[in-house]
Scaffold this active site. Structure first.
Site, mmCIF file in Angstrom:
data_model
loop_
_atom_site.group_PDB
_atom_site.id
_atom_site.type_symbol
_atom_site.label_atom_id
_atom_site.label_comp_id
_atom_site.label_asym_id
_atom_site.label_seq_id
_atom_site.Cartn_x
_atom_site.Cartn_y
_atom_site.Cartn_z
ATOM 1 N N LYS A 176 6.833 -14.611 7.922
ATOM 2 C CA LYS A 176 6.669 -13.158 7.770
ATOM 3 C C LYS A 176 6.725 -12.513 9.155
ATOM 4 O O LYS A 176 5.947 -12.864 10.053
ATOM 5 C CB LYS A 176 5.328 -12.882 7.089
HETATM 6 O O1 G3P Z 1 0.351 -8.311 2.593
HETATM 7 C C1 G3P Z 1 0.646 -7.021 2.942
HETATM 8 C C2 G3P Z 1 0.113 -5.932 2.048
HETATM 9 O O2 G3P Z 1 0.133 -6.306 0.726
HETATM 10 C C3 G3P Z 1 -1.160 -5.288 2.492
HETATM 11 O O3 G3P Z 1 -1.798 -4.545 1.508
HETATM 12 O O4 G3P Z 1 -3.780 -3.365 0.637
HETATM 13 O O5 G3P Z 1 -3.711 -3.993 3.063
HETATM 14 O O6 G3P Z 1 -2.273 -2.169 2.180
HETATM 15 P P1 G3P Z 1 -2.942 -3.453 1.868
#
Ligand code: G3P
Length: 216
Positions: free
Chosen positions: A87
């Site tokens: 990633k």
């Molecule tokens: O893995 C990346 C993403 O899904 C992060 O989500 O909830 O931290 O905006 P969030």
């Protein structure tokens, strides 16, 4: 649409995997830190454990931000298991590194995508996945699902092979909307996946069937 779980929590990964609908896992430094995974050895061991639990793509994020560092880190991550997808953040050196990984047979997930232009760059560099963060876009007053629709349309018109991986999912309706928008993958917290199960009429209907079953 494939279902990934967006966590580094082993119990949650196990629970989603046991449902039989899990196709992969995504993690990020915030999710790893939340589980108290500290130090390079522990991080590498944790990714290996996840790879052994789930038969699918497992995204492991680099923390370097320069080309050389991203490539060195990504090579080590990719060596953990064949299912590791490196990633990489959507930055200039990240795009260069994605192209290097593509040319060297290492699959990537381009993360922190907030625009169609970024998604085009990631596809041109050969990323296996692009991760638009739809929840964070909604949080900032824009429409995350609309971005998924736009990227899906552009990729289809241009014939890009990069898969659209909707990330930053906040609720079950996001999953439904991403499926409708044509996302290839949705990476979700466990609560959002389990939320898809819920409907009050299902609960009322089941209670009635079980009550009537006593009269059978
Ligand atoms: O893995 C990346 C993403 O899904 C992060 O989500 O909830 O931290 O905006 P969030």
């Amino acid at each position: 649409m494939k279902f990934f779980i967006d966590t580094a929590n082993l119990a949650q990964i196990k629970e989603a995997n046991e449902l039989g609908i899990l196709d992969g896992v995504t993690t990020n430094p915030s999710l790893m830190a939340k589980e108290g995974i500290k130090g390079n050895d522990a991080v590498m061991a944790h990714y290996k454990t996840i790879c052994e639990m789930v038969n699918g793509d497992i995204s492991a994020e680099v923390i370097s931000t320069d080309f050389k560092g991203i490539v060195e880190e990504g090579k080590k991550l990719a060596a953990i298991h064949a299912n590791i997808v490196v990633k990489v953040p959507m930055i200039k050196d990240g795009v260069k590194a994605i192209k290097w990984f593509t040319d060297n047979g290492i699959r990537t997930n381009c993360t922190l995508c907030f625009s169609a232009g970024q998604a085009i760059l990631a596809a041109k560099a050969g990323a296996a996945y692009i991760s638009p963060f739809i929840g964070r876009i909604d949080d900032s007053g824009w429409d995350g699902v609309q971005l998924i629709e736009q990227i899906v349309q552009i990729y289809s018109i241009q014939g890009y092979k990069t898969e659209v991986l909707a990330a930053s999912i906040r609720n079950p309706n996001h999953i439904v909307q991403c499926a409708q928008a044509g996302a290839d993958v949705c990476t979700c917290p466990l609560d959002s996946i389990l939320g898809l199960l819920k409907h009050p009429l299902t609960d009322i209907g089941l209670a009635k069937f079980l009550e009537d079953a006593k009269k059978m």
